[in-house]
Scaffold this motif. Structure first.
Motif, PDB file in Angstrom:
ATOM      1  N   LYS A   1       0.843  -1.202   0.000  1.00  0.00           N
ATOM      2  CA  LYS A   1       0.000   0.000   0.000  1.00  0.00           C
ATOM      3  C   LYS A   1       0.873   1.246   0.000  1.00  0.00           C
ATOM      4  CE  LYS A   1      -4.446  -1.436   1.916  1.00  0.00           C
ATOM      5  NZ  LYS A   1      -5.435  -1.261   3.020  1.00  0.00           N
TER       6      LYS A   1
ATOM      7  N   GLY B   1       1.745   2.170  -3.382  1.00  0.00           N
ATOM      8  CA  GLY B   1       0.642   2.542  -4.264  1.00  0.00           C
ATOM      9  C   GLY B   1      -0.176   1.397  -4.807  1.00  0.00           C
TER      10      GLY B   1
ATOM     11  N   ARG C   1      -3.114  -1.202  -5.068  1.00  0.00           N
ATOM     12  CA  ARG C   1      -4.515  -1.162  -4.673  1.00  0.00           C
ATOM     13  C   ARG C   1      -5.070  -2.584  -4.560  1.00  0.00           C
ATOM     14  NH1 ARG C   1      -7.124   1.180  -9.176  1.00  0.00           N
ATOM     15  NH2 ARG C   1      -9.039   1.312  -7.920  1.00  0.00           N
TER      16      ARG C   1
ATOM     17  N   ASP D   1     -10.340  -3.261   1.740  1.00  0.00           N
ATOM     18  CA  ASP D   1      -9.456  -2.431   2.569  1.00  0.00           C
ATOM     19  C   ASP D   1      -8.585  -3.268   3.487  1.00  0.00           C
ATOM     20  OD1 ASP D   1     -10.397  -0.058   1.474  1.00  0.00           O
ATOM     21  OD2 ASP D   1     -12.006   0.124   2.957  1.00  0.00           O
TER      22      ASP D   1
ATOM     23  N   THR E   1      -5.364  -8.071  -5.260  1.00  0.00           N
ATOM     24  CA  THR E   1      -5.231  -6.779  -5.899  1.00  0.00           C
ATOM     25  C   THR E   1      -6.423  -6.509  -6.812  1.00  0.00           C
ATOM     26  OG1 THR E   1      -4.045  -7.671  -7.817  1.00  0.00           O
ATOM     27  CG2 THR E   1      -2.709  -7.021  -5.908  1.00  0.00           C
ATOM     28  N   THR E   2      -6.593  -5.245  -7.164  1.00  0.00           N
ATOM     29  CA  THR E   2      -7.532  -4.924  -8.225  1.00  0.00           C
ATOM     30  C   THR E   2      -6.989  -5.496  -9.535  1.00  0.00           C
ATOM     31  OG1 THR E   2      -6.425  -2.799  -8.552  1.00  0.00           O
ATOM     32  CG2 THR E   2      -8.345  -2.825  -7.099  1.00  0.00           C
TER      33      THR E   2
ATOM     34  N   SER F   1      -5.837 -10.551 -11.475  1.00  0.00           N
ATOM     35  CA  SER F   1      -5.567 -10.125 -10.109  1.00  0.00           C
ATOM     36  C   SER F   1      -4.558 -11.080  -9.492  1.00  0.00           C
ATOM     37  CB  SER F   1      -6.861 -10.132  -9.291  1.00  0.00           C
ATOM     38  OG  SER F   1      -6.606  -9.916  -7.915  1.00  0.00           O
TER      39      SER F   1
END
Length: 370
Positions: free
Chosen positions: A140, A143, A145, A149, A162-163, A171
């Motif tokens: 994180k 950076g 994502r 959360d 991950t996205t 992913s």
């Protein structure tokens, strides 16, 4: 039999693009060391493959019928029904149903020939980690994502993914096991007794672990896709095989020699039209960026393939390679339920490489039939 020593790297001198990739990959690996990521990602634990609800059971039975995998677990959760298929020493394959418009992979699934299967793809490669919270904190800060959360918790494990990548559509997931007994049933999920039996076919015992998987990426995204993968795992970029006559590069990232390898196949030049762009870039136009095939290590490959054919499997080409070259491979036709091609691969004992250039060329050409 000849012992093949490192037959696959492009012959020197390296192209400017290859030199750039090697230099940047070296920088990424140094960043992994500097940030404390080295050692935080292990081998491939599992693969998540999604398909439509109506195709879930056919997809699972197809895998039982044409691989060595067996069902180890099945469950319902709030979003889907899932089957877990496994084999000792191999990554597990989690096949799940997916429907609806909330699919984060939906955009990556679009292609000229995917309209009837908008939610179908191999979505996620899941790797082990000994400290998931530390991994998340570091990434994180860089950076990266994630789809949630915080990790998803169950009695057996913690998990996050991950996205989807803008370069591959895939992913990457990361799982920390809490107990020795592994179960993929999520919190709130319900384990069920699977109602599918594996065929009692002797030749299926010749089909072993998941050796590698190959993702098709656009020519202009090759470098970014490989560097992204290296930055998120403990794999390293190994080599690329250029097939200029077909406008294609096959690139390999590995962790250790016997581990699962990630393969990226891209064009050399970006797509400019079906006639001139070659089978790799045309595949992406038809199906989007996605995993093209899963490769399974296979003993007695000739007799095994013959038995698979008698059981209804169709192939894109004949077996390529030879014992003298050290390697034999073959591609199946893509599944109507998953869009995935099965590769069956046999490396002979003293073969010291991963691919041979001649096999790569023939297999790449065969994808033009899809």
């Amino acid at each position: 039999m000849n012992s093949r020593k490192d037959p696959e790297p492009a012959a020197p001198p390296l192209s400017r693009e290859e030199r750039e990739l090697l230099e940047k990959a070296s920088i990424v690996m140094q960043e992994r060391r500097d940030t404390g990521l080295d050692g935080l990602v292990g081998g491939l634990d599992s693969v998540i493959l999604a398909t439509g609800t109506d195709r879930l059971v056919p997809a699972v039975f197809e895998l039982l019928r044409y691989t060595g995998l067996t069902i180890t677990e099945a469950f319902f959760d709030t979003e889907s029904e899932s089957y877990v298929l496994g084999l000792p020493g191999s990554a597990s394959l989690i096949v799940r149903s997916r429907e609806g418009t909330g699919n984060p992979f939906y955009g990556a699934n679009k292609g000229r020939l995917t309209g009837s299967l908008p939610n179908t793809r191999l979505e996620t490669f899941v790797f082990t980690t000994p400290d998931l919270l530390q991994y998340i904190e570091i990434q994180k800060g860089r950076g990266v994502r994630f789809l949630t959360d915080s990790p998803l918790e169950s009695a057996s494990c913690s998990f996050i993914q991950t996205t989807p990548s803008p370069f591959t559509g895939n992913s990457l997931g990361f799982i920390e096991w809490k107990t020795g007994k592994k179960s993929y049933v999520p919190r709130g999920g319900t384990a069920i007794s699977p109602d599918l039996a594996k065929p009692a076919s002797t030749h299926l015992g010749n089909i072993g672990v998941l050796d590698h998987a190959a993702t098709r990426v656009r020519a202009q995204d090759r470098l970014a896709a490989i560097l992204e993968f290296v930055s998120l795992t403990n794999h390293h970029y190994d080599f690329g095989v250029y097939v200029r006559s077909l406008n294609s590069i096959t690139s390999v990232a590995r962790r250790e020699k016997e581990d699962f390898a990630m393969v990226f196949t891209s064009g050399i030049m970006p797509f400019s039209g079906d006639g001139e762009s070659g089978p790799t870039e045309k595949f992406i136009q038809n199906y989007g960026t996605r995993v093209h095939h899963m490769a399974f290590r296979t003993e007695r490959i000739e007799s095994t393939v013959n038995s698979l054919a008698k059981d209804g499997m169709e192939f894109l080409l004949d077996i390529v390679g030879s014992k003298e070259e050290g390697l034999k491979q073959i591609f199946s036709e893509p599944s109507r339920n998953t869009l995935i091609v099965n590769e069956y691969i046999h490396r002979y004992g003293d073969f010291d490489g991963f691919f041979t250039r001649s096999n790569v060329e023939k297999l790449t050409e065969a994808t033009g039939k899809q």
